[in-house]
Motif scaffolding. Structure first.
Motif, short mmCIF file in Angstrom:
data_model
loop_
_atom_site.label_atom_id
_atom_site.label_comp_id
_atom_site.label_asym_id
_atom_site.label_seq_id
_atom_site.Cartn_x
_atom_site.Cartn_y
_atom_site.Cartn_z
N MET A 40 -11.53 12.77 -19.77
CA MET A 40 -10.80 11.86 -20.65
C MET A 40 -9.42 12.46 -20.93
O MET A 40 -9.25 13.67 -20.85
CB MET A 40 -11.57 11.66 -21.95
CG MET A 40 -12.94 11.02 -21.72
SD MET A 40 -13.79 10.60 -23.25
CE MET A 40 -14.20 12.18 -23.93
N PRO A 41 -8.45 11.64 -21.28
CA PRO A 41 -7.08 12.15 -21.42
C PRO A 41 -6.88 12.95 -22.70
O PRO A 41 -7.56 12.69 -23.70
CB PRO A 41 -6.24 10.87 -21.49
CG PRO A 41 -7.16 9.85 -22.06
CD PRO A 41 -8.53 10.19 -21.54
N PRO A 42 -5.95 13.90 -22.69
CA PRO A 42 -5.57 14.54 -23.94
C PRO A 42 -4.87 13.53 -24.85
O PRO A 42 -4.18 12.64 -24.35
CB PRO A 42 -4.58 15.64 -23.52
CG PRO A 42 -4.36 15.50 -22.06
CD PRO A 42 -5.22 14.41 -21.53
N LEU A 43 -5.07 13.65 -26.17
CA LEU A 43 -4.50 12.68 -27.11
C LEU A 43 -3.45 13.32 -28.00
O LEU A 43 -3.55 14.50 -28.36
CB LEU A 43 -5.59 12.09 -27.99
CG LEU A 43 -6.76 11.38 -27.29
CD1 LEU A 43 -7.73 10.85 -28.34
CD2 LEU A 43 -6.26 10.27 -26.37
N HIS A 44 -2.47 12.52 -28.38
CA HIS A 44 -1.47 12.96 -29.35
C HIS A 44 -2.15 13.09 -30.71
O HIS A 44 -2.84 12.17 -31.14
CB HIS A 44 -0.34 11.93 -29.40
CG HIS A 44 0.83 12.38 -30.21
ND1 HIS A 44 0.83 12.35 -31.59
CD2 HIS A 44 2.02 12.91 -29.84
CE1 HIS A 44 1.98 12.83 -32.03
NE2 HIS A 44 2.72 13.17 -30.99
N PRO A 45 -1.97 14.23 -31.40
CA PRO A 45 -2.68 14.43 -32.67
C PRO A 45 -2.28 13.41 -33.75
O PRO A 45 -3.10 13.10 -34.62
CB PRO A 45 -2.30 15.85 -33.10
CG PRO A 45 -1.21 16.30 -32.21
CD PRO A 45 -1.18 15.41 -31.00
N GLY A 46 -1.08 12.88 -33.67
CA GLY A 46 -0.64 11.91 -34.68
C GLY A 46 -1.10 10.50 -34.35
O GLY A 46 -1.85 9.87 -35.10
N THR A 47 -0.72 10.01 -33.17
CA THR A 47 -0.99 8.61 -32.80
C THR A 47 -2.39 8.40 -32.24
O THR A 47 -2.86 7.28 -32.14
CB THR A 47 0.01 8.13 -31.74
OG1 THR A 47 -0.20 8.90 -30.54
CG2 THR A 47 1.46 8.32 -32.20
#
Ligand SMILES: *Cc1c(COP(=O)(O)O)cnc(C)c1O
Length: 453
Positions: free
Chosen positions: A30-37
């Motif tokens: 699964m993709p890495p995610l932006h901690p904010g969005t």
């Protein structure tokens, strides 16, 4: 006929490409995610701390990636690395199985870490970076980066986990010799380090804290970037030179491994030896088991939870889908065997979830015992980390003997233990207690993660 003791390849037999398992995985991570969005991140989100070429490698799905000439040139100072058959150990164990090991301690850093330090320093230099910040736990990664940065004309600032800084002064001095600046982490240099020290002035530090400090410094200066020694896809990619060579060497022995074993911290040396063999399994149905061995005091693969978590303590990294004990987890000080990182690499985590690799946890005293037996038979003092792979290999041999079969076992000897002699001293003095994380402690660490995606 006399048995083969070692297989040495010539320089021109050295593979010229790294192998990228992302090309062949049945289920992509699964993709890495932006901690904010909480949205998947793009290359630009990483550009503040990593050079573009490494970001490209991080997400590449090309099966093979060319190793640059300048990197090959420095690799040739110590590669190809030897593959040994542990004939004396086999005899002492009285096993019917064959035990082979690939030795990655024979270079300036004393471990496999040089394999990724060299390309990381090279790509940063290519892109005009002047200074690199990084963390180091036991010190091998810091040593590996120190020499590589100095070679390519980069400055290096290392945040060294406090407990190692105090226990392994030799590693700090080696880094200084290779021209790096070393600070104990948590330090007063960063906002995050000061915050940790305020809460606990005696904090032993952790890799998660040191990563946060190094990233904080890098994110504030356009000419400073950050480098990580394990966990990330591009790090595992660079380490596949180990398995690429081992495949050629095993072919020359006339044997093929039934099982390949590596010790496990963040996953880079395990990936390095295992992924090329896993490719043969996925593409050519070669039957083989791949086993990662981790410490019972930091058991993310066997007892952690698969979820999105941060790679550092401050929560500066993207959210990564991985097996984790929680990004604030700090291993017990009494644990001497390295391998103290709270999480596992994204690719390895997905492979474990899909049942394509196996994991087991072991207690440290049994591993040191295996390490001493190995040293007495094979004449190499293993890094405490590597003793987990040795103990794992001995387990396999024992099991095969009980089943009355003969197996071919290959493990990665990730480094030597010349700077770890005080850990061996503690073991000999009976001063090295076993420590296993209880279910309650694990639940407590994981409950603190507090991330919803
Ligand atoms: C860093 C290190 C390890 C653990 O890191 P991985 O990324 O899991 O390989 C193991 N052995 C040695 C000698 C090391 O220096």
């Amino acid at each position: 006929m006399e048995k083969i003791r070692k297989i040495i390849l010539s320089e021109n037999e050295m593979p010229r490409q790294w192998y990228n398992i992302l090309a062949d995985m049945p289920n992509k991570p699964m993709p890495p995610l932006h901690p904010g969005t909480k949205q998947p991140i793009g290359p630009e989100d990483l550009a503040a701390v990593f050079p573009m070429e490494l970001i490209k490698q991080e997400v590449s799905t090309e099966r093979y990636i060319d190793i640059p000439e300048e990197v090959l040139d420095l690799y040739r100072t110590y590669r190809p690395s030897p593959l040994f058959r542990a004939i004396s150990l086999e005899k002492t164990l009285g096993t019917k199985s064959k035990i082979y090991y690939k030795y990655e301690g024979g270079n300036y850093s004393g471990s496999h870490k040089a394999n990724t330090a060299i390309p990381q320093a090279y790509y940063n230099k290519q892109e005009g970076v002047r200074r690199i910040t990084t963390e180091t736990g036991a010190g091998q990664w810091g040593s590996a980066m120190s020499f590589a940065c100095n070679y390519f004309g980069l400055e290096l600032l290392v945040f060294m986990v406090r407990v190692s800084y105090d226990n392994k002064p030799g590693r700090k001095l080696l880094m200084n010799t290779y021209n790096a600046k070393v600070l104990a982490s948590p330090s007063t240099m960063t906002v995050f380090g000061r915050k940790v020290l305020e809460q606990d002035p005696n904090s032993p530090g952790s890799l998660g804290i040191a990563i946060s400090e190094a990233m904080e410094v890098a994110s504030q200066d356009p000419y400073t970037k950050y480098a990580l020694g394990s966990v990330l896809n591009h790090v595992s990619l660079h380490q596949t030179i180990i398995g690429q060579e081992a495949l050629i060497q095993m072919e020359k022995t006339g044997d093929y491994p039934d099982v390949v074993i590596g010790c496990f911290g963040g996953g880079s040396n395990f990936s390095g030896i295992a992924f090329p063999f896993l490719r043969e399994k996925l593409l050519h149905k070669k039957d083989i088991r791949l086993v990662a061995v981790e410490p019972a005091s930091c058991p993310k693969l066997t007892k952690g939870k698969f979820m999105y978590d941060f790679g550092d303590s401050a929560g500066m990294t993207p959210l990564l889908p991985m097996f984790t004990l929680g990004h604030n987890y700090i291993p017990e000080k009494i644990h001497a065997g390295g391998l103290r990182y709270h999480g596992a690499g994204v690719i390895v985590s997905q492979l474990l979830k899909d049942g394509l690799i196996e994991a087991k946890a072991k207690l440290q005293r049994e591993c040191f015992e295996a390490g001493v037996l190995f040293a007495r038979n094979e004449g190499i003092l293993p890094a405490p980390e590597s003793t987990y792979a040795i103990a794992g290999a001995m387990d396999e041999a024992r099991r095969a003997d009980i089943e009355g079969v003969s197996k071919t076992i290959l493990f990665n000897l990730s480094g030597h233990g010349h700077f770890d002699i005080s850990a061996y001293e503690k073991y000999f003095e009976n001063n090295l207690p076993d420590h296993e994380l209880s279910t309650a402690e694990i639940e407590d660490a994981i409950s603190k993660i507090d991330i919803t995606v």
